[in-house]
Design an enzyme around this catalytic site. Structure first.
Site, PDB file in Angstrom:
ATOM      1  N   HIS A 157       0.818  -1.221   0.000  1.00 39.21           N
ATOM      2  CA  HIS A 157       0.000   0.000   0.000  1.00 39.21           C
ATOM      3  C   HIS A 157       0.852   1.270   0.000  1.00 39.21           C
ATOM      4  O   HIS A 157       0.344   2.354  -0.290  1.00 39.21           O
ATOM      5  CB  HIS A 157      -0.977   0.000   1.190  1.00 39.21           C
ATOM      6  CG  HIS A 157      -0.355   0.317   2.511  1.00 39.21           C
ATOM      7  ND1 HIS A 157      -0.093  -0.642   3.463  1.00 39.21           N
ATOM      8  CD2 HIS A 157       0.055   1.482   3.059  1.00 39.21           C
ATOM      9  CE1 HIS A 157       0.431  -0.086   4.530  1.00 39.21           C
ATOM     10  NE2 HIS A 157       0.542   1.209   4.304  1.00 39.21           N
ATOM     11  N   ASP A 189      -0.115  -7.510   1.278  1.00 36.13           N
ATOM     12  CA  ASP A 189       0.345  -6.125   1.438  1.00 36.13           C
ATOM     13  C   ASP A 189       1.867  -6.039   1.520  1.00 36.13           C
ATOM     14  O   ASP A 189       2.424  -5.340   2.361  1.00 36.13           O
ATOM     15  CB  ASP A 189      -0.296  -5.481   2.667  1.00 36.13           C
ATOM     16  CG  ASP A 189      -0.122  -3.963   2.686  1.00 36.13           C
ATOM     17  OD1 ASP A 189       0.061  -3.376   1.599  1.00 36.13           O
ATOM     18  OD2 ASP A 189      -0.145  -3.371   3.777  1.00 36.13           O
ATOM     19  N   SER A 266       5.005   2.859   8.305  1.00 40.71           N
ATOM     20  CA  SER A 266       4.503   1.603   7.752  1.00 40.71           C
ATOM     21  C   SER A 266       5.403   1.200   6.591  1.00 40.71           C
ATOM     22  O   SER A 266       5.843   2.031   5.799  1.00 40.71           O
ATOM     23  CB  SER A 266       3.053   1.756   7.286  1.00 40.71           C
ATOM     24  OG  SER A 266       2.938   2.744   6.288  1.00 40.71           O
TER      25      SER A 266
END
EC number: 3.4.21.108
Length: 422
Positions: A157, A189, A266
């Site tokens: 992402h 992901d 992230s």
């Protein structure tokens, strides 16, 4: 020091007693009292006047002692306090010497692996900064180097979130390079990038299967574009199933930690105290609840990607390409809702389902339509939204616009979004 002061005080008192001034001034306050009748001698042959003088001498001595003794005691106590102040800090400091070296284990971890953490920027090639003329930053995140020849691991992402973009990577020493996306698994992901640089510092990969709840971990990354930012915490759970998080088509047991994981870090590593990556930072639900993809699962992805590259093709899996909205989302399961309600007073008590908007890409249709991080989507085009799959289904619909009902705090709102075609 205190004893020497007391000896001097005794000498002063004796000299005062021997002084004529002491004897001559002592009777003043008693002069009004009557003398002994007739001035008769006492049993020792002294007159009453001599006896009276003796009493006056004794009382004068007591007055002088009562005057000086408090000062003497104060001097002794002060000396003791000074002596204690002189030595106590020295003892405490000697006991603390070396604590920074012996107990700063977080700093040791960071020193050993920070050079392998990178900052990732996604540039929108259709929109340019008015002053610099450079493409604007649509999104950012983190990653870490896993091969010396420039292979970087991150979240899907972070890099697969918007059409018409380019990827740039900034190393810990400040150098910036364009990057190409090599492998993508949107289901888990995960993604890999490559930059054309050699002899880079590499992050060692550990084993997530040996982790225990309560172990210290360190999350590294670049939140708010601040490179090499460090947060620390403990492993809260090693077996948080994707079904509990409402994540579609994922068979992953996530690592749950209270180390802060935000938009910027992230894709970065979650590191154990041996300086080994044991997870990939993925998402944050609320303060104290964040999730990471376990490194054992990541290794399977990397092995499959390496096999594909040997055959001359890239490893790409995921959902069929849908229209683009520009958000990262999380299904609100009963467990997550319970945690959110217990930590926030702004959550409606009657809320039973929905999708939490975790991230909104700058310049995306969602951003233009007014969606914000923290919004909870409950309906799209009058259809109830219970999980992220319902949002994907709405994007697959042929409706030009999406009428979205959201909760922002306790306030219900409507926003209209026009998704982009792939």
């Amino acid at each position: 020091m205190a004893l020497r002061g007391s000896h001097r005080l005794q000498v002063i008192l004796k000299r005062c007693i021997a002084s004529p001034l002491f004897h001559s001034h002592a009777p003043n306050r008693r002069s009004s009292q009557p003398a002994i009748k007739g001035g008769e001698p006492n049993s020792n042959g002294n007159s009453g006047h001599d006896q009276q003088n003796g009493e006056r001498k004794g009382k004068g001595w007591r007055r002088l002692v009562s005057f000086f003794v408090p000062f003497s005691l104060g001097a002794v106590v002060s000396a003791a306090v000074i002596k204690r102040e002189d030595f106590t800090p020295t003892i405490a400091a000697s006991k603390m010497t070396g604590r920074r070296r012996d107990f700063n284990f977080i700093a040791d971890v960071v020193a050993g692996c920070a050079d392998s953490v990178v900052y990732i920027e996604i540039k929108d090639t259709r929109h340019f900064d008015y002053f610099s003329g450079q493409p604007i930053t649509a999104s950012n995140g983190s990653g870490f180097i896993i091969e010396q020849n420039g292979l970087i691991l991150t979240n899907a992402h972070v890099v697969i979130n918007k059409p018409h973009t380019m990827v740039q990577v900034r190393l810990s020493d400040g150098r910036t390079f364009p990057a190409t996306i090599e492998d993508v698994d949107q289901t888990s992901d995960l993604a890999t990038l490559r930059i054309q640089v050699n002899n880079l510092s590499v992050m060692r990969l550990g084993k997530s299967s040996t982790l225990r709840s309560g172990e210290w971990v360190v999350a590294l990354g670049s939140p708010l574009a601040l490179s090499n930012t460090v947060t620390a915490g403990v492993i809260s759970s090693t077996q948080r199933a994707s079904q509990e998080l409402g994540l579609r088509n994922r068979d992953i047991n996530y690592l749950q930690t209270d180390a802060a994981i935000t938009f910027g870090n992230s894709g970065g590593p979650l590191v154990n105290l041996d300086g080994e990556a044991i997870g990939v930072n993925s998402m944050k639900v609320t303060a104290g609840i964040s999730f990471a993809i376990p490194i054992d699962y990541v290794k399977v992805f990397l092995e499959r990607a390496a096999e594909k590259r040997k055959k001359g093709s890239a490893y790409k899996t995921g959902y069929p390409v849908k229209r683009y909205m520009g958000i990262t989302m999380l299904t609100l399961t009963p467990d997550i809702l319970f945690e959110l309600k217990s930590r926030s007073q702004n959550m409606p008590s009657n809320l039973t389902h929905g999708v939490l908007v975790w991230k909104v890409i700058v310049g995306s249709p969602a951003h233009s339509g007014g969606l914000q991080p923290g919004d909870i989507v409950t309906h799209i085009n009058k259809k109830e939204i219970k999980n992220s799959s319902d949002v994907y289904d709405a994007l697959a619909d042929n409706s030009k616009n999406l009428d979205i009902v959201i909760l922002r705090g306790v306030k219900q709102m409507h926003v209209t979004i026009t998704p982009e075609d792939p």
